[in-house]
Write a protein that holds these residues in place. Sequence first.
Motif, PDB file in Angstrom:
ATOM      1  N   LEU A  89      34.677  79.699  30.250  1.00  0.00           N
ATOM      2  CA  LEU A  89      35.040  80.917  29.524  1.00  0.00           C
ATOM      3  C   LEU A  89      33.855  81.874  29.429  1.00  0.00           C
ATOM      4  O   LEU A  89      34.004  83.082  29.633  1.00  0.00           O
ATOM      5  N   ALA A  90      32.676  81.337  29.135  1.00  0.00           N
ATOM      6  CA  ALA A  90      31.478  82.173  29.026  1.00  0.00           C
ATOM      7  C   ALA A  90      30.242  81.320  29.270  1.00  0.00           C
ATOM      8  O   ALA A  90      29.566  80.912  28.313  1.00  0.00           O
TER       9      ALA A  90
ATOM     10  N   VAL B  67      25.759  82.995  25.833  1.00  0.00           N
ATOM     11  CA  VAL B  67      27.150  82.584  25.629  1.00  0.00           C
ATOM     12  C   VAL B  67      27.846  83.552  24.680  1.00  0.00           C
ATOM     13  O   VAL B  67      28.990  83.958  24.914  1.00  0.00           O
ATOM     14  N   GLU B  68      27.164  83.938  23.611  1.00  0.00           N
ATOM     15  CA  GLU B  68      27.746  84.897  22.666  1.00  0.00           C
ATOM     16  C   GLU B  68      28.109  86.206  23.362  1.00  0.00           C
ATOM     17  O   GLU B  68      29.224  86.727  23.190  1.00  0.00           O
TER      18      GLU B  68
ATOM     19  N   ASN C 255      26.128  86.077  11.914  1.00  0.00           N
ATOM     20  CA  ASN C 255      27.446  86.203  12.545  1.00  0.00           C
ATOM     21  C   ASN C 255      28.541  85.546  11.705  1.00  0.00           C
ATOM     22  O   ASN C 255      29.643  86.083  11.579  1.00  0.00           O
ATOM     23  N   VAL C 256      28.248  84.377  11.155  1.00  0.00           N
ATOM     24  CA  VAL C 256      29.235  83.689  10.320  1.00  0.00           C
ATOM     25  C   VAL C 256      29.578  84.530   9.100  1.00  0.00           C
ATOM     26  O   VAL C 256      30.747  84.722   8.759  1.00  0.00           O
TER      27      VAL C 256
ATOM     28  N   ILE D 231      30.969  86.443  16.913  1.00  0.00           N
ATOM     29  CA  ILE D 231      31.149  85.058  17.348  1.00  0.00           C
ATOM     30  C   ILE D 231      29.838  84.309  17.152  1.00  0.00           C
ATOM     31  O   ILE D 231      28.835  84.613  17.797  1.00  0.00           O
ATOM     32  N   ALA D 232      29.844  83.371  16.234  1.00  0.00           N
ATOM     33  CA  ALA D 232      28.667  82.556  15.955  1.00  0.00           C
ATOM     34  C   ALA D 232      28.652  81.367  16.911  1.00  0.00           C
ATOM     35  O   ALA D 232      29.563  80.540  16.886  1.00  0.00           O
ATOM     36  N   VAL D 233      27.649  81.289  17.743  1.00  0.00           N
ATOM     37  CA  VAL D 233      27.592  80.232  18.751  1.00  0.00           C
ATOM     38  C   VAL D 233      26.784  79.044  18.231  1.00  0.00           C
ATOM     39  O   VAL D 233      25.549  79.052  18.238  1.00  0.00           O
ATOM     40  N   ASP D 234      27.511  78.029  17.763  1.00  0.00           N
ATOM     41  CA  ASP D 234      26.869  76.766  17.384  1.00  0.00           C
ATOM     42  C   ASP D 234      26.983  75.818  18.561  1.00  0.00           C
ATOM     43  O   ASP D 234      27.342  76.226  19.673  1.00  0.00           O
ATOM     44  N   THR D 235      26.662  74.546  18.363  1.00  0.00           N
ATOM     45  CA  THR D 235      26.700  73.598  19.484  1.00  0.00           C
ATOM     46  C   THR D 235      28.110  73.450  20.057  1.00  0.00           C
ATOM     47  O   THR D 235      28.278  73.298  21.270  1.00  0.00           O
TER      48      THR D 235
END
Length: 210
Positions: A150-151, A159-160, A123-124, A135-139
């Motif tokens: 939001l999500a 979450v993504e 994603n990044v 959207i890259a979901v990190d911590t």
Amino acid sequence: MTPAQVDAFYARLAARMPNPKSELEYVNPYTLLVAVVLSAQATDVGVNKATGPLFARVTTPAQMLELGEESLREAIRTIGLYKTKAKNVVALSEILVRDHGGEVPRDRAALEALPGVGRKTANVVLNVAFGEPTIAVDTHCFRVGNRTGLAPGKTPLEVEQGLLAATPARWGRDAHHYLILHGRYTCTARKPKCGECVVSDLCAFPDKTP
């Protein structure tokens, strides 16, 4: 949040961060890919200290293969898990040279097939190198998505998916950066800076700090 509130959420973050970008230093898509692989369980600052001298010498998969795994280990030994990461970087470089003409593919499946590359890393690269609205979901992103409402989600993928569904198209390209930087510097884990947060009134977090 309602769609109008989500749009306002991003608009305020955009006003505060008009030119958001990755804090990892890179030269081209390949060095970005390497930097992101090295950043797993490490800080961007720590990765940049190691990759600065490295990327002054190595900017292509072929050059990485010429450098070799042993020399790469020495170059990144200050980064956690450096032995495994060096092995993965050399292996993915071999695949890029062999199967992709030495170029980083603009394709999720091809990226995720590379050693050391998971969904977040893909994603990044897709977002930063190629401008894809991923959207890259990190911590940090995981925390902001859940804490603000939001999500909400129990896993990074949940979450993504929630963020992708909620985020208006006009914010798609930069949403990844807004959320990560907001989580890194304002909506911090232990003591969020709610008193200086520009989206505090839109946030569902019940235990806001002064």
